[in-house]
Design an enzyme around this catalytic site. Sequence first.
Site, PDB file in Angstrom:
ATOM      1  CG  HIS A  12       3.455   4.511   9.250  1.00 42.94           C
ATOM      2  ND1 HIS A  12       3.018   3.682   8.345  1.00 42.94           N
ATOM      3  CD2 HIS A  12       3.767   5.336   8.400  1.00 42.94           C
ATOM      4  CE1 HIS A  12       2.719   3.553   7.252  1.00 42.94           C
ATOM      5  NE2 HIS A  12       3.114   4.915   7.573  1.00 42.94           N
ATOM      6  NE  ARG A  23      -1.067   2.292   3.222  1.00 43.31           N
ATOM      7  CZ  ARG A  23      -0.450   3.479   3.202  1.00 43.31           C
ATOM      8  NH1 ARG A  23      -0.359   4.519   2.696  1.00 43.31           N
ATOM      9  NH2 ARG A  23       0.525   3.366   5.031  1.00 43.31           N
ATOM     10  CG  ASP A  24       3.132   4.283   2.941  1.00 44.82           C
ATOM     11  OD1 ASP A  24       4.206   5.020   1.980  1.00 44.82           O
ATOM     12  OD2 ASP A  24       3.500   5.025   3.684  1.00 44.82           O
ATOM     13  CB  CYS A  82       2.647   9.860   1.900  1.00 45.21           C
ATOM     14  SG  CYS A  82       1.012  10.623   1.086  1.00 45.21           S
ATOM     15  CG  ASN A 138       6.731   3.217   5.096  1.00 44.80           C
ATOM     16  OD1 ASN A 138       6.236   3.741   3.781  1.00 44.80           O
ATOM     17  ND2 ASN A 138       6.323   3.364   6.389  1.00 44.80           N
ATOM     18  CG  HIS A 195       7.941   7.562   5.798  1.00 44.79           C
ATOM     19  ND1 HIS A 195       7.472   7.121   4.769  1.00 44.79           N
ATOM     20  CD2 HIS A 195       5.889   7.303   6.185  1.00 44.79           C
ATOM     21  CE1 HIS A 195       6.393   7.032   4.612  1.00 44.79           C
ATOM     22  NE2 HIS A 195       5.370   6.741   5.588  1.00 44.79           N
TER      23      HIS A 195
HETATM   24  P1  HMG Z   1     -12.569  14.594  -1.621  1.00 51.36           P
HETATM   25  O1  HMG Z   1     -12.866  14.794  -3.387  1.00 51.36           O
HETATM   26  O2  HMG Z   1     -12.931  15.724  -1.266  1.00 51.36           O
HETATM   27  O3  HMG Z   1     -14.253  13.925  -2.185  1.00 51.36           O
HETATM   28  O4  HMG Z   1     -11.680  13.592  -2.281  1.00 51.36           O
HETATM   29  P2  HMG Z   1     -15.604  13.827  -2.948  1.00 51.36           P
HETATM   30  O5  HMG Z   1     -16.034  13.168  -2.281  1.00 51.36           O
HETATM   31  O6  HMG Z   1     -15.773  14.988  -3.789  1.00 51.36           O
HETATM   32  O7  HMG Z   1     -15.382  12.702  -3.893  1.00 51.36           O
HETATM   33  C1  HMG Z   1     -14.845  13.447  -5.092  1.00 51.36           C
HETATM   34  C2  HMG Z   1     -14.414  12.530  -6.785  1.00 51.36           C
HETATM   35  O8  HMG Z   1     -13.787  10.986  -5.793  1.00 51.36           O
HETATM   36  C3  HMG Z   1     -15.380  12.430  -6.716  1.00 51.36           C
HETATM   37  O9  HMG Z   1     -15.618  11.589  -8.077  1.00 51.36           O
HETATM   38  C4  HMG Z   1     -16.180  10.694  -5.645  1.00 51.36           C
HETATM   39  O10 HMG Z   1     -17.057   9.510  -6.308  1.00 51.36           O
HETATM   40  C5  HMG Z   1     -14.786   9.637  -6.193  1.00 51.36           C
HETATM   41  P3  HMG Z   1     -16.119  12.370  -9.274  1.00 51.36           P
HETATM   42  O11 HMG Z   1     -17.392  12.009  -9.138  1.00 51.36           O
HETATM   43  O12 HMG Z   1     -15.721  13.059  -9.272  1.00 51.36           O
HETATM   44  O13 HMG Z   1     -15.982  11.197 -10.381  1.00 51.36           O
HETATM   45  N1  HMG Z   1     -14.262   9.458  -4.616  1.00 51.36           N
HETATM   46  C6  HMG Z   1     -13.841   8.031  -4.244  1.00 51.36           C
HETATM   47  N2  HMG Z   1     -13.768   6.626  -5.603  1.00 51.36           N
HETATM   48  C7  HMG Z   1     -13.564   5.909  -4.979  1.00 51.36           C
HETATM   49  N3  HMG Z   1     -13.148   5.558  -3.662  1.00 51.36           N
HETATM   50  C8  HMG Z   1     -13.320   6.514  -2.783  1.00 51.36           C
HETATM   51  C9  HMG Z   1     -14.188   8.219  -2.893  1.00 51.36           C
HETATM   52  N4  HMG Z   1     -14.279   8.809  -2.292  1.00 51.36           N
HETATM   53  C10 HMG Z   1     -14.245   9.362  -3.238  1.00 51.36           C
HETATM   54  N5  HMG Z   1     -13.214   5.886  -1.259  1.00 51.36           N
HETATM   55  C11 HMG Z   1     -10.911  11.541  -0.825  1.00 51.36           C
HETATM   56  C12 HMG Z   1     -11.632  13.006  -0.525  1.00 51.36           C
HETATM   57  C13 HMG Z   1     -11.165  11.132   0.807  1.00 51.36           C
HETATM   58  C14 HMG Z   1     -11.972  10.622  -1.351  1.00 51.36           C
HETATM   59  C15 HMG Z   1      -9.187  12.064  -1.587  1.00 51.36           C
HETATM   60  O14 HMG Z   1      -8.366  12.845  -1.237  1.00 51.36           O
HETATM   61  C16 HMG Z   1      -8.969  10.743  -1.673  1.00 51.36           C
HETATM   62  O15 HMG Z   1      -8.894   9.586  -1.568  1.00 51.36           O
HETATM   63  N6  HMG Z   1      -7.387  11.079  -1.142  1.00 51.36           N
HETATM   64  C17 HMG Z   1      -6.675  10.051  -0.350  1.00 51.36           C
HETATM   65  C18 HMG Z   1      -5.749  10.787  -0.598  1.00 51.36           C
HETATM   66  C19 HMG Z   1      -4.384   8.705   0.337  1.00 51.36           C
HETATM   67  O16 HMG Z   1      -4.635   7.736  -0.178  1.00 51.36           O
HETATM   68  N7  HMG Z   1      -3.427   9.758   0.234  1.00 51.36           N
HETATM   69  C20 HMG Z   1      -2.190   8.211   0.952  1.00 51.36           C
HETATM   70  C21 HMG Z   1      -2.664   7.279   2.373  1.00 51.36           C
HETATM   71  S1  HMG Z   1      -2.142   8.107   3.046  1.00 51.36           S
HETATM   72  C22 HMG Z   1      -0.462   8.277   3.886  1.00 51.36           C
HETATM   73  O17 HMG Z   1       0.100   7.681   2.778  1.00 51.36           O
HETATM   74  C23 HMG Z   1       0.329   8.823   5.386  1.00 51.36           C
HETATM   75  C24 HMG Z   1       0.346   7.174   6.161  1.00 51.36           C
HETATM   76  O18 HMG Z   1       1.243   6.089   5.144  1.00 51.36           O
HETATM   77  C25 HMG Z   1       0.706   7.447   7.640  1.00 51.36           C
HETATM   78  C26 HMG Z   1       1.914   8.490   7.216  1.00 51.36           C
HETATM   79  O19 HMG Z   1       3.118   7.924   6.595  1.00 51.36           O
HETATM   80  O20 HMG Z   1       1.457   9.011   8.220  1.00 51.36           O
HETATM   81  C27 HMG Z   1      -1.370   5.895   6.339  1.00 51.36           C
HETATM   82 MG    MG Z   2       3.872   6.313   5.485  1.00 49.67          MG
END
Ligand code: HMG
Ligand code: MG
Length: 299
Positions: free
Chosen positions: A207, A15-16, A240, A249, A209
């Site tokens: 967690h 995933r990450d 990310c 990581n 990095h």
């Molecule tokens: P948004 O634009 O605010 O949300 O995104 P929305 O509800 O307005 O939806 C926008 C579009 O996304 C729409 O599509 C939705 O249908 C679609 P459109 O109508 O425009 O074609 N949508 C989805 N599609 C599929 N699955 C869904 C979904 N939800 C909405 N679940 C949202 C908000 C949260 C959805 C977006 O910003 C997003 O998906 N972000 C993900 C970011 C991400 O994954 N980042 C990396 C992971 S976090 C990380 O790495 C840190 C971690 O490792 C810990 C660390 O290291 O600190 C965990």
């Molecule tokens: Mg991470």
Amino acid sequence: MSRDNRVRVVEVGPRDGLQNEPYTIPTAVKLDLIQRLSETGLGTIEATSFVSDRAIPQLADAEAVFEGLHRKHGVHYPALVPNERGYDRARAVGIDEIAVFTAASEAFNQRNINCSIEDSLRRFAPVLRRAREDGVRVRGYVSTVMGCPYQGEVPIADVVRVSEALFEAGCAEISLGDTIGVGTPQKARQVLKAVAESIPVDALAVHFHDTYGQALANILVCLEQGVRVVDSAVAGLGGCPYARGATGNVATEDVVYMLQGMGMETGIDLVAVAQVGDWIAGELGRPRSRTGQAILKRN
Ligand code: HMG
Ligand code: MG
């Protein structure tokens, strides 16, 4: 140090790691990676995310990954879920363990999930309620616990507040993310100590990095304070897309080597993980971890 010497290593590479690759990895390679990791003794392998494919195109094949996966008995395969839409998608392919994710920094949260911290917690409420009804285990990630790429310093009080909110809302485990790997041991100790005042240490994970090469040292001080869940990624994959400049990581190989040297039990075959690391690093054209290289030279 706690007398319990068993550590659960949570592998987040699929995933990450793969969310941050510059091009999309074929589903077959992802499945191969998860399948190979499943044979190393790892008990938890975070497999993918059910997020917007516009936000993270690299993981747009989340359904296909779960449909193709041969789940090994005893291994958990959680996935990230940002909202109810993600929860529906995850449940449709039979997932019974998820992670929600927010941050201690407003600025990071806006870029990563396009909402404030408060709004993210509001968004998670129905997910957590449904998860409780469905018997789905939920982990809560708190990002930027030791610094933010946009805001810089992150007050420890904010880390504590967000961690508590997720825990009180029903997350079984809180994973503290040093998203951009800027922390150093004294800071890690302070953050952990502050969070552990209100959340039992056995519900905490770290967690980290490894951007500045501090992750192992930071993990060590957290282990000394009783943490027994450590996230890592094979071959040190990861990052990310919304945290520019953050490298991978901490490598699973490096973590397992350190834990073995401390007499900690992980149930993980280090040589087997190093072989998976060697293979995926070759597939992605990325460097091997330090321990991975050393182990493979020796064997
Ligand atoms: P948004 O634009 O605010 O949300 O995104 P929305 O509800 O307005 O939806 C926008 C579009 O996304 C729409 O599509 C939705 O249908 C679609 P459109 O109508 O425009 O074609 N949508 C989805 N599609 C599929 N699955 C869904 C979904 N939800 C909405 N679940 C949202 C908000 C949260 C959805 C977006 O910003 C997003 O998906 N972000 C993900 C970011 C991400 O994954 N980042 C990396 C992971 S976090 C990380 O790495 C840190 C971690 O490792 C810990 C660390 O290291 O600190 C965990
Ligand atoms: Mg991470």
